[in-house]
Structure formats: C-alpha cells, structure tokens
Design a protein around this motif. Structure first.
Motif, PDB file in Angstrom:
ATOM      1  N   ILE A  21       9.992  74.132 -54.854  1.00 20.41           N
ATOM      2  CA  ILE A  21      10.695  74.879 -53.810  1.00 20.41           C
ATOM      3  C   ILE A  21       9.732  75.921 -53.261  1.00 20.41           C
ATOM      4  O   ILE A  21       9.056  76.617 -54.040  1.00 20.41           O
ATOM      5  CB  ILE A  21      11.941  75.549 -54.411  1.00 20.41           C
ATOM      6  N   GLY A  22       9.641  76.017 -51.954  1.00 22.81           N
ATOM      7  CA  GLY A  22       8.729  76.978 -51.343  1.00 22.81           C
ATOM      8  C   GLY A  22       9.484  78.223 -50.908  1.00 22.81           C
ATOM      9  O   GLY A  22      10.700  78.192 -50.720  1.00 22.81           O
ATOM     10  N   LEU A  23       8.739  79.311 -50.748  1.00 24.53           N
ATOM     11  CA  LEU A  23       9.329  80.531 -50.183  1.00 24.53           C
ATOM     12  C   LEU A  23       8.309  81.151 -49.251  1.00 24.53           C
ATOM     13  O   LEU A  23       7.153  81.358 -49.646  1.00 24.53           O
ATOM     14  CB  LEU A  23       9.697  81.525 -51.298  1.00 24.53           C
ATOM     15  N   VAL A  24       8.719  81.404 -48.009  1.00 23.36           N
ATOM     16  CA  VAL A  24       7.867  82.197 -47.116  1.00 23.36           C
ATOM     17  C   VAL A  24       8.616  83.484 -46.793  1.00 23.36           C
ATOM     18  O   VAL A  24       9.830  83.484 -46.599  1.00 23.36           O
ATOM     19  CB  VAL A  24       7.461  81.435 -45.824  1.00 23.36           C
ATOM     20  N   ILE A  25       7.860  84.569 -46.753  1.00 22.54           N
ATOM     21  CA  ILE A  25       8.450  85.896 -46.533  1.00 22.54           C
ATOM     22  C   ILE A  25       7.741  86.523 -45.340  1.00 22.54           C
ATOM     23  O   ILE A  25       6.511  86.493 -45.263  1.00 22.54           O
ATOM     24  CB  ILE A  25       8.250  86.809 -47.772  1.00 22.54           C
ATOM     25  N   GLY A  26       8.498  87.105 -44.412  1.00 21.01           N
ATOM     26  CA  GLY A  26       7.877  87.759 -43.265  1.00 21.01           C
ATOM     27  C   GLY A  26       8.886  87.914 -42.149  1.00 21.01           C
ATOM     28  O   GLY A  26      10.099  87.860 -42.368  1.00 21.01           O
ATOM     29  N   HIS A  27       8.347  88.085 -40.937  1.00 18.54           N
ATOM     30  CA  HIS A  27       9.238  88.210 -39.780  1.00 18.54           C
ATOM     31  C   HIS A  27       8.692  87.354 -38.636  1.00 18.54           C
ATOM     32  O   HIS A  27       7.494  87.389 -38.373  1.00 18.54           O
ATOM     33  CB  HIS A  27       9.334  89.680 -39.351  1.00 18.54           C
ATOM     34  N   GLY A  28       9.577  86.592 -38.005  1.00 12.81           N
ATOM     35  CA  GLY A  28       9.152  85.692 -36.938  1.00 12.81           C
ATOM     36  C   GLY A  28       8.425  84.504 -37.551  1.00 12.81           C
ATOM     37  O   GLY A  28       7.253  84.257 -37.223  1.00 12.81           O
ATOM     38  N   LEU A  29       9.116  83.786 -38.428  1.00 12.73           N
ATOM     39  CA  LEU A  29       8.424  82.794 -39.263  1.00 12.73           C
ATOM     40  C   LEU A  29       8.567  81.350 -38.780  1.00 12.73           C
ATOM     41  O   LEU A  29       8.270  80.429 -39.550  1.00 12.73           O
ATOM     42  CB  LEU A  29       8.948  82.889 -40.703  1.00 12.73           C
ATOM     43  N   ASP A  30       9.024  81.129 -37.541  1.00  8.61           N
ATOM     44  CA  ASP A  30       9.310  79.752 -37.113  1.00  8.61           C
ATOM     45  C   ASP A  30       8.101  78.824 -37.315  1.00  8.61           C
ATOM     46  O   ASP A  30       8.226  77.739 -37.883  1.00  8.61           O
ATOM     47  CB  ASP A  30       9.750  79.716 -35.639  1.00  8.61           C
ATOM     48  N   ALA A  31       6.940  79.261 -36.820  1.00 11.49           N
ATOM     49  CA  ALA A  31       5.750  78.398 -36.904  1.00 11.49           C
ATOM     50  C   ALA A  31       5.342  78.187 -38.361  1.00 11.49           C
ATOM     51  O   ALA A  31       5.021  77.064 -38.784  1.00 11.49           O
ATOM     52  CB  ALA A  31       4.591  79.026 -36.129  1.00 11.49           C
ATOM     53  N   VAL A  32       5.366  79.259 -39.133  1.00  9.72           N
ATOM     54  CA  VAL A  32       4.963  79.175 -40.543  1.00  9.72           C
ATOM     55  C   VAL A  32       5.911  78.250 -41.306  1.00  9.72           C
ATOM     56  O   VAL A  32       5.476  77.395 -42.095  1.00  9.72           O
ATOM     57  CB  VAL A  32       4.961  80.587 -41.180  1.00  9.72           C
TER      58      VAL A  32
END
Ligand code: FAD
Length: 318
Positions: free
Chosen positions: A36-47
């Motif tokens: 399971i992945g997790l990305v954290i930030g703001h404005g993450l559509d591309a990521v």
C-alpha cells in the motif's frame, strides 16, 4: 500489509520512493498481503497518478496543511495510513526528511525501527536488515519482530518499475493541535545550481589525483555540461578542497547514477562502497594498476590534467 511512504518533489516521485517500493515488494513476497502506498502533500494529482502505478493501493493525504514538510504532520499521516490499512511494516527512504519522521512513527506505534538499511528481508516472521554501524566501520545484521518501521539508505536499492494500476483512496488525517506547535514564518529557497548528488543521473567525481582545488573548476564544467552533480573523495574533502557534502563513499553519500566519472581517484574500498552500484563507471587514472579500474566499464590510463580538458572539448562538440 506493507505500507510504502513515497517521497516526491510535488510533481514526480523521488528515487527514494522507488527504492522503498522495491524493498516493500521484496517483503511482500515473503509476508504476503499488499503493498500500500502513501503520498503526503498538497496538490497531489500528478504525483498520485504516477504513484498508483507502483502499488496495489494508494492512500493520498492531500491537504493544505501538508503544503510544507513537517515531521510531526508526516508522522500523523503515516500513523493514519497504518491504522486504515492494518500495515505491520512501514517502509520509507532514510532521506533527510525520512529520518526525522520514521523515528517518531516507530515511537508512536511502539514499533521496532530498522534505520538506514542497506538491504532487508523477512525470515520466520521477523524482518532482518543490514546496515552500517560504528561510524560505518562495520556492517551489522539486525532482526526485529513486527511491527517494524524500516528506512532505506538512499541509493542502495534498485529502482522499482511501474506494475499495473493500484486504486486511489483519499486519506483524512486528524492533525489535532499540531498546526499550533510549530509555525513556519518564512521559506527562502536557494536556487540550486546543480542537481542534488544523491538524485543525479550523472556524477563527476574528483580525487587527489587532480592535484589542486583549482582543478575542480573543470570537474564542475564537465558536470554542468552533462547536467550532473560534482562528487569528491574523502582525501579531497579532508584536504578542504571541496565541501563535506560532496563526499562519496562509506562515510559520505551513496550514489547510484547512470554514469559515474571518477577523475584521479584510486578507488579505495571505502570510496567504492558509495558508488559501485552506478550503471556505467568511467575512470581516468595515470596508474593502470589503480583499484578503480577493477570496477570500471571504460577506463582511461592517462594524466587527468590532459584527459579532462579533452573530455570537456569532446562533450562540447556533441
Ligand atoms: P589517493 O588514494 O591518493 O588516489 C589518488 C589517485 O590519483 C591515485 O590512484 C593516483 O594514481 C591518481 N593520480 C595521481 N595523479 C594523477 C594524474 N595527474 N592523473 C591521473 N591520475 C592521477 N574515502 C572516500 O572517498 N569516501 C569515503 O566515504 C571514505 N570513507 C572512509 C572511511 C574509513 C573508516 C576509512 C579508513 C577511510 C575512508 N576513506 C573514504 C578513505 C579511502 O580509504 C581513501 O583514502 C580515499 O578514498 C582516497 O582518495 P583519493 O582516491 O582521492 O586519493
């Protein structure tokens, strides 16, 4: 379940994220479950669009509160993802930021911390990992019972390739009063002239054979022409010719570029430990017996002060 927390620069995943995925996949083979992945930030559509190709399922913690890195907030987000997924292993890069929140997460989860690991595997329900210890003089193997937080020493692990299309799930994170504890008043970004040493696709490194700090002007020139970063040996750094941040090796940085150019470097084992996973290694040394030639793909026996200007000239003509 294995949770891989994926670092990014706001647009694309960093190398450290792809190393974390590789380690998570290796553990999945032994432990089963999902990555399971997790990305954290703001404005993450591309990521998120990129990241979901590397995992079975992706949590996206996208919130204005995550616009800037903060160790406590990252810990809270990772803890929320652990709770939502029931993950027993958390894998992340031991990058500068990774080191600050993974330790907090381990304390918060009352989990074992396997930090800055060179390799890792599962055996009889435990996670085992190798890492340097005692000022990098020895390599030790550690074993820990689950749950485990494991960080990956940058540039030690093959980069994962995309594999399919995981599902996306927004993750809401309860930040409580975290916002109030530390307030960022101002951010001043230095305009980086070159790519960072650990992220660079090309590294041009110099050793004592260059003869003087001035000779590094040409090392910089070649690095700039190739869009790469400058590295150095410990002998050079100790002599004060270059900053410590550029040291490659066992007690410096580990790099894994496509192309590593070693100029006037003997190739001591401690230097090799930081660069021998580079895809192509080119060396210039006047001594045909220099140990560096044992690991080079292309070797030039000659005086670096003559070969380097010729290399620069040749690259300019491309
Ligand atoms: P040298 O060993 O002096 O080699 C210079 C080379 O340049 C020689 O091979 C010579 O033939 C060649 N040369 C000389 N003149 C010319 C010329 N005109 N043209 C072409 N070639 C020329 N080292 C690291 O780099 N990174 C580390 O992280 C690191 N960690 C260490 C940790 C420990 C615990 C210890 C004990 C050592 C560590 N070292 C590290 C030091 C390492 O052992 C070597 O001493 C160091 O890498 C040597 O640097 P060098 O190749 O620049 O210098």
């Amino acid at each position: 379940m294995i949770l891989a927390v994926l670092e990014h620069d706001g647009n694309t995943l960093k190398k450290g994220a792809l190393e974390a995925v590789t380690r998570a996949r290796q553990l999945k083979e032994a432990l089963g479950g999902e990555v399971i992945g997790l990305v954290i930030g703001h404005g993450l559509d591309a990521v998120a669009a990129e990241a979901k190709k590397f995992v079975d399922r992706l949590y996206v913690a996208d919130d204005a509160a995550f616009a800037q890195y903060n160790a406590e907030k990252w810990t809270a987000a990772a803890a929320a993802a652990v709770q939502a997924s029931d993950a027993r292993v958390v894998v992340a890069s031991a990058s500068r930021t990774g080191r600050t929140w993974t330790a907090r997460l381990a304390a918060r989860l009352n989990a074992a911390l396997l930090e800055d690991t060179l390799e890792s595997w599962a055996e009889e329900g435990k996670i085992l990992a190798k890492r340097y210890s005692f000022l990098n003089r020895v390599t030790e193997t550690q074993a820990a019972a689950l749950p485990v937080v494991l960080s990956v020493k940058p540039n030690t692990t093959p980069l994962a390739e995309p594999a399919g299309e995981g599902s996306l799930q927004p993750l809401s994170v309860e930040l409580g009063d975290l916002e109030a504890r530390v307030e960022v008043l101002e951010v001043v970004k230095e305009e980086a002239k070159r790519v960072s040493l650990t992220e660079a696709d090309v590294v041009v490194s110099g050793g004592r054979g260059l003869g003087s700090p001035e000779a590094f002007k040409q090392v910089e020139e070649l690095a700039d022409l190739l869009g790469g970063a400058v590295g150095a040996t410990r002998a050079v750094v100790d002599a004060g010719w270059r900053p410590y941040a550029e040291q490659v090796g066992q007690t410096g940085k580990t790099v894994q570029p496509n192309l590593y150019i070693a100029l006037g470097i003997s190739g001591a084992v401690q230097h090799q430990a930081g660069m021998n996973k580079s895809k192509y290694i080119v060396a210039v040394n006047k001594d045909a017996e220099a140990p560096i030639f044992k690991i080079t793909d292309y070797g030039i026996v000659g005086d670096v002060n003559q070969v380097l200007p010729a290399l620069i000239e040749a690259v300019r003509k491309r």
